[in-house]
Structures are given as structure tokens and as C-alpha cells.
Design an enzyme around this catalytic site. Structure first.
Site, PDB file in Angstrom:
ATOM      1  N   ILE A  80      15.240 -42.127 -27.980  1.00  6.36           N
ATOM      2  CA  ILE A  80      13.931 -41.851 -27.399  1.00  6.36           C
ATOM      3  C   ILE A  80      13.642 -40.401 -27.818  1.00  6.36           C
ATOM      4  O   ILE A  80      14.532 -39.553 -27.748  1.00  6.36           O
ATOM      5  CB  ILE A  80      14.024 -42.072 -25.873  1.00  6.36           C
ATOM      6  CG1 ILE A  80      12.809 -41.658 -25.074  1.00  6.36           C
ATOM      7  CG2 ILE A  80      15.178 -41.382 -25.267  1.00  6.36           C
ATOM      8  CD1 ILE A  80      12.947 -42.093 -23.593  1.00  6.36           C
ATOM      9  N   SER A  81      12.444 -40.135 -28.313  1.00  2.52           N
ATOM     10  CA  SER A  81      12.118 -38.802 -28.838  1.00  2.52           C
ATOM     11  C   SER A  81      12.155 -37.737 -27.753  1.00  2.52           C
ATOM     12  O   SER A  81      12.014 -38.038 -26.573  1.00  2.52           O
ATOM     13  CB  SER A  81      10.710 -38.794 -29.436  1.00  2.52           C
ATOM     14  OG  SER A  81      10.616 -39.702 -30.481  1.00  2.52           O
ATOM     15  N   GLN A  82      12.284 -36.473 -28.189  1.00  5.83           N
ATOM     16  CA  GLN A  82      12.250 -35.372 -27.216  1.00  5.83           C
ATOM     17  C   GLN A  82      10.849 -35.324 -26.595  1.00  5.83           C
ATOM     18  O   GLN A  82       9.861 -35.668 -27.251  1.00  5.83           O
ATOM     19  CB  GLN A  82      12.601 -34.050 -27.899  1.00  5.83           C
ATOM     20  CG  GLN A  82      11.487 -33.492 -28.752  1.00  5.83           C
ATOM     21  CD  GLN A  82      11.896 -32.208 -29.450  1.00  5.83           C
ATOM     22  OE1 GLN A  82      12.444 -32.252 -30.533  1.00  5.83           O
ATOM     23  NE2 GLN A  82      11.609 -31.087 -28.826  1.00  5.83           N
TER      24      GLN A  82
END
Ligand code: SAH
Length: 244
Positions: free
Chosen positions: A91-93
Site C-alpha cells: 500500500i503506498s505511503q
């Protein structure tokens, strides 16, 4: 005596509040928003001088990121870094999630396509900003978990579909905005077809495990698009279904 009782009662209430805050990760989420805002100020060339819009910050501030990851710890969930969600995916930052959401310019009446449901977190953010979100995930287990998470959290305007997002989702569109969260060398033509004129697509474009740029494609006429590379990024690869 009465004063003492009141004091004890208020201490119990305060302790209960603190516990509720801990399980809801209120402090950590607020700190995450501050980090995102600071980051936006130091990256004005990427985000713009005005920083993130209030709508995007509000959606980020209301979405419980810790409920979308396997390890539900507040300190891990709200740090400004990408997180593993199992099966080799991430999951992206938060800053990148906010940036993609901002660049997609989602309005309340919009229908939005996401490719790469993953945990369902980005879909949940989009669902707070749009009328309807359709999201496609190619890994069955992730699609199943995200469907359950989104349902449990009552995100009623999100539909999750299992499949290869390369072909888009014509029955759900046409779309006002698209967010693709896996990297590919070029934008899939079916996605451009399903994008409305005036709509925009945000996607990491570039080589698998190589240089990728977060790219904004705007459909300015039925057969004309403009493309802008915004910032170098690193995303997991956009995979294709077998037999293609
Ligand atoms: N948006 C997600 C993070 C996604 S990571 C979140 O908020 O959690 C990228 C996801 O894209 C992975 O789950 C991966 O399985 C998925 N993916 C990769 N190629 C795909 C394709 N062709 N179609 C649909 N999903 C794809």
C-alpha cells in the site's frame, strides 16, 4: 467525599476516552495529516503552491488506514511509508496516496475507476470524494479481503471486481477520473477509451522495477490526450492475466 467521587468518575471517563483514541488511532492519523502537509510545502513544485485541497486532507483524515493493513498497529499504519499488505503487494505511503488523489481532481458527482485495489485503502479515500468507485484487483485473495473490509466499514459506493484492469470496466463507466496503482510501460488504451473528455488518469508509468514517473493523462478531446510526468516513483508492477 462527593468531590472525590466526581474526581474518580472523571478520571475513569478520561481513561476510557484515551483507550477509544488509541484503538481509533486518532493522534497518529492527525500526525500523518501534519506530515503530509509539511511534505506538500517542501514539494510545492509537485503538489502546487496551494498544497493539498481541504477535501483531500479531510478524506485522508477520516479514513482509518490501520483497518486496511494486516498489522493493525497505529504507529505502523500512519507512518509516512509504504506498507506490505501480503502476497508481495504494498500500500503506498500516505503522501503518494494523497498526491494521486489530488491529481485525479475528484468531484462529488464523479464516477472513478481504480486499477489495483490491493487493501482497498485508496478506494476508500476515493469513495469519500466521489459518487461511485469501481476498483479492479487481479489477485483473488486481495480482492476478497478488500471487498470484506470495504463492506464492513460501510463503503457502499465502492464495487470491487476480480480481474485484469488492463481492459478497464466499461459497464461501470465512462469515468471522470482514474487512478492506477501499479506500474506499466504505457497507459492501457482501453482505459483512455473509457475516460470521459475532460477526465484525467493518474498512473505510475515506467519500467518494472526501473524508473517510473507518476503521470497525469488528461483527455482533452475524443481522440486527444495530454500527458504530464509529475514525480519519480516506485510502484509494484502492473501484471497481466495469463494467456495474453
Ligand atoms: N491501491 C492499493 C495498493 C495497490 S498495490 C491500496 O490502496 O492498498 C498494486 C495492486 O495492483 C496490487 O494489489 C496488485 O495485485 C494489483 N495489480 C497489479 N496488476 C494488476 C492488473 N493488471 N489488474 C488489476 N490489479 C492489478
Amino acid at each position: 467525599m462527593k468531590t472525590l467521587l466526581l474526581l474518580v468518575l472523571s478520571m475513569i471517563a478520561a481513561a476510557r476516552d484515551a483507550t477509544a483514541q488509541d484503538t481509533e488511532c486518532v493522534r497518529e492519523r492527525a500526525a500523518m495529516i501534519e506530515t503530509i502537509k509539511t511534505y506538500a510545502r517542501s514539494h510545492a513544485s509537485v503538489v502546487g503552491q496551494q498544497g493539498f485541497s481541504e477535501r483531500v486532507l479531510e478524506a485522508m483524515g477520516q479514513t482509518k488506514r490501520h483497518l486496511f493493513i494486516p498489522e493493525r498497529s497505529c504507529s505502523i499504519a500512519y507512518a509516512d511509508r509504504p506498507l506490505p499488505i501480503g502476497l508481495g503487494q504494498t500500500i503506498s505511503q500516505p503522501f503518494i496516496v494523497a498526491l494521486m488523489t489530488e491529481l485525479a481532481e475528484v468531484a462529488p458527482d464523479h464516477v472513478v475507476l481504480e486499477v489495483g485495489t490491493g487493501s482497498g485503502y485508496q478506494a476508500a479515500i476515493l469513495a469519500r470524494l466521489a459518487r461511485k468507485v469501481c476498483t479492479i484487483e487481479i489477485v483473488p485473495q486481495l480482492a476478497e479481503t478488500a471487498t470484506k473490509t470495504l463492506k464492513d466499514l460501510a463503503y457502499d459506493n465502492v464495487s470491487v471486481r476480480l480481474g485484469d484492469g488492463y481492459a478497464g470496466w466499461p459497464e461501470c463507466g465512462p469515468f471522470d477520473a482514474m487512478v492506477v496503482t501499479a506500474a506499466l510501460g504505457q497507459v492501457p488504451p482501453p482505459l483512455i477509451e473509457q475516460l470521459k473528455v475532460g477526465g484525467r488518469l493518474v498512473m505510475p508509468v515506467g519500467a518494472e522495477y526501473g524508473t517510473q514517473h507518476l503521470t497525469v493523462v488528461e483527455k482533452v478531446a475524443p481522440d486527444k490526450t495530454t500527458t504530464r510526468a509529475v514525480v519519480p516513483v516506485r510502484f509494484v508492477p502492473f501484471t497481466r492475466s495469463q494467456g495474453r
